[in-house]
Scaffold this motif. Structure first.
Motif, short mmCIF file in Angstrom:
data_model
loop_
_atom_site.label_atom_id
_atom_site.label_comp_id
_atom_site.label_asym_id
_atom_site.label_seq_id
_atom_site.Cartn_x
_atom_site.Cartn_y
_atom_site.Cartn_z
N HIS A 114 -86.46 -100.43 -15.75
CA HIS A 114 -87.80 -99.96 -16.11
C HIS A 114 -88.09 -100.12 -17.60
O HIS A 114 -89.15 -100.61 -18.00
CB HIS A 114 -87.94 -98.48 -15.72
CG HIS A 114 -88.28 -98.26 -14.29
ND1 HIS A 114 -88.50 -97.01 -13.75
CD2 HIS A 114 -88.42 -99.13 -13.25
CE1 HIS A 114 -88.76 -97.13 -12.46
NE2 HIS A 114 -88.72 -98.40 -12.14
N LEU A 115 -87.13 -99.70 -18.41
CA LEU A 115 -87.34 -99.75 -19.87
C LEU A 115 -87.37 -101.19 -20.37
O LEU A 115 -88.15 -101.52 -21.27
CB LEU A 115 -86.23 -98.96 -20.57
CG LEU A 115 -86.16 -97.46 -20.21
CD1 LEU A 115 -84.98 -96.80 -20.92
CD2 LEU A 115 -87.46 -96.75 -20.55
N SER A 116 -86.54 -102.05 -19.77
CA SER A 116 -86.50 -103.46 -20.20
C SER A 116 -87.81 -104.17 -19.91
O SER A 116 -88.33 -104.92 -20.74
CB SER A 116 -85.34 -104.19 -19.52
OG SER A 116 -84.10 -103.67 -19.90
N VAL A 117 -88.34 -103.96 -18.71
CA VAL A 117 -89.61 -104.59 -18.35
C VAL A 117 -90.71 -104.12 -19.30
O VAL A 117 -91.48 -104.93 -19.83
CB VAL A 117 -89.98 -104.28 -16.88
CG1 VAL A 117 -91.41 -104.71 -16.59
CG2 VAL A 117 -89.02 -104.99 -15.93
N ARG A 118 -90.79 -102.81 -19.51
CA ARG A 118 -91.82 -102.28 -20.40
C ARG A 118 -91.71 -102.85 -21.81
O ARG A 118 -92.69 -103.37 -22.37
CB ARG A 118 -91.71 -100.75 -20.46
CG ARG A 118 -92.75 -100.09 -21.37
CD ARG A 118 -92.37 -98.66 -21.69
NE ARG A 118 -91.16 -98.59 -22.54
CZ ARG A 118 -90.56 -97.44 -22.87
NH1 ARG A 118 -91.04 -96.29 -22.41
NH2 ARG A 118 -89.49 -97.45 -23.64
N ASP A 119 -90.52 -102.78 -22.39
CA ASP A 119 -90.35 -103.18 -23.78
C ASP A 119 -90.55 -104.69 -23.97
O ASP A 119 -91.10 -105.14 -24.98
CB ASP A 119 -88.98 -102.75 -24.29
CG ASP A 119 -88.83 -101.23 -24.34
OD1 ASP A 119 -89.87 -100.54 -24.27
OD2 ASP A 119 -87.69 -100.74 -24.43
N THR A 120 -90.11 -105.47 -22.99
CA THR A 120 -90.28 -106.92 -23.08
C THR A 120 -91.75 -107.31 -23.02
O THR A 120 -92.22 -108.15 -23.79
CB THR A 120 -89.49 -107.62 -21.96
OG1 THR A 120 -88.10 -107.31 -22.07
CG2 THR A 120 -89.67 -109.13 -22.02
#
Length: 365
Positions: A114-120
């Motif tokens: 979740h965090l990777s998709v958002r931050d990317t």
């Protein structure tokens, strides 16, 4: 229920902050690491379903306390992991605006997903716009949520690969979760749509199952609203179990819930030994206003091919339940047994009538 995707709304972060403030009150006695706005509404400029996704991140040791606090103080409904390890879904009774609430274990790859998709996406406008365009195109196809998630699994893999924070096996696991597997997209017949249950079905499911006529030959009394909610939660949870054994779909006519069809698939006998062929016990129930119009037969003809084959299909009923055994005969089932006084139900001994049909490759109904 078709997926709706909207252009980015600058009010979404404000909604998140208000929801976060309420969550912090419910969780005041729990050691929470962070409350994160995730999903597409957390990315400025990205088209999204207008649903606020929130991850409450805790250590493994504080997971149960966080879930319990939300259930106790906020009257949330606990839905479980729904096939995703270390991500626990809860239904907030306040859905203004709509939201998905998850309690996530810190460091688990689904949390990092979740965090990777958002931050990317926040840092890569080109990839953000590509993703947004795909989402809008898919929404225009009038897909339901299961087919929608399945259809965008490839772009999610592209985003995660770009982020570079997950191992190969973790990427594969996320891809498997996003593929629908045994969960069903919308099945459309001439007049009906069959789909997976969602929490919005609690009220119409209760309206159906609280009718004495509908449950006359069932082992349970008319359901209360709370019992209906518990049953819908179980249906949703069972839809995410792999391999799936409990198949149950809502039946919709002209946008209205009119009934349900279901099956329990047995792969082993009472001693745990594998059966030569899996055994599928079928059931159905429909609102009285829909009776006599062929809806149940139409729904069952569409539902049976969903089940893994080969298998032995079975409809067991009280012989007085003419609707059930006549349905079995219309579907080409054969009567295999009639047992008198087979079991006690609601204070009386009732007979058991059993119809069966073997399906080898695909159901010819």
């Amino acid at each position: 229920m078709s997926v709706v995707v909207e252009q980015y709304n600058p009010e979404w972060p404000q909604h998140f902050e208000r929801i976060k403030s309420t969550l912090k009150l419910f969780l005041s006695e729990v050691d929470v690491l962070s409350i994160e706005h995730v999903g597409s509404t957390s990315v400025p400029g990205l088209a999204a379903k207008p649903i606020i996704d929130i991850d409450i991140i805790v250590t493994k040791e504080n997971l149960d306390d966080a879930v319990s606090a939300l259930v106790r103080h906020g009257e949330f409904t606990y839905l479980g992991e729904l096939g995703i390890v270390d991500r626990h879904a809860l239904r907030d009774p306040d859905q203004r605006p709509p939201r998905n609430i998850y309690v996530c274990v810190d460091g688990a790859f689904q949390t990092r997903n979740h965090l990777s998709v958002r931050d990317t996406l926040r840092s890569n406008p080109e990839l953000r716009d590509e993703y947004g365009q795909i989402k809008l195109q898919l929404a225009a196809l009038d897909l339901n949520i299961v087919d929608y998630i399945d259809a965008k699994s490839s772009i999610i893999q592209k985003i995660l690969t770009k982020a570079g924070l997950l191992a190969t096996e973790e990427l594969a696991a996320i891809h498997a979760v996003n593929k629908k597997g045994h969960r069903q997209g919308a099945i459309k017949t001439n007049r009906l749509v069959l789909r997976e249950f969602v929490m919005k079905d609690v009220a119409p499911f209760h309206a159906l199952e609280s009718i004495p006529e509908v449950v006359r030959y069932q082992t349970f009394e008319p359901r209360t609203l709370e019992q209906a909610k518990e049953e819908v939660v179980k249906i949703i949870q069972n839809s995410c179990v792999t391999p799936r054994a409990h198949f149950e779909l809502a039946v919709v006519h002209e946008g209205n819930f009119i009934g349900r069809v279901g099956a329990l698939l047995k792969r082993t006998d009472e001693h745990g030994e594998a059966l030569n062929l899996p055994h599928a016990n079928l059931w159905f129930s429909f609102i009285p206003e829909s009776h006599g119009k062929g809806f149940a037969t139409e729904a069952m003809r569409a539902f049976i091919p969903v089940l893994p084959s080969p298998n032995i299909l079975e409809i067991e009923c009280d012989p007085r339940n003419t609707g059930s055994w006549k349905m079995a005969e219309r579907l080409g089932f054969k009567k295999v047994s009639l047992t008198e006084k087979a079991y006690e139900c609601k204070g009386e001994w009732v007979d058991s009538l059993v119809y069966q049909k073997t399906v080898w490759v695909s159901a010819d109904l």
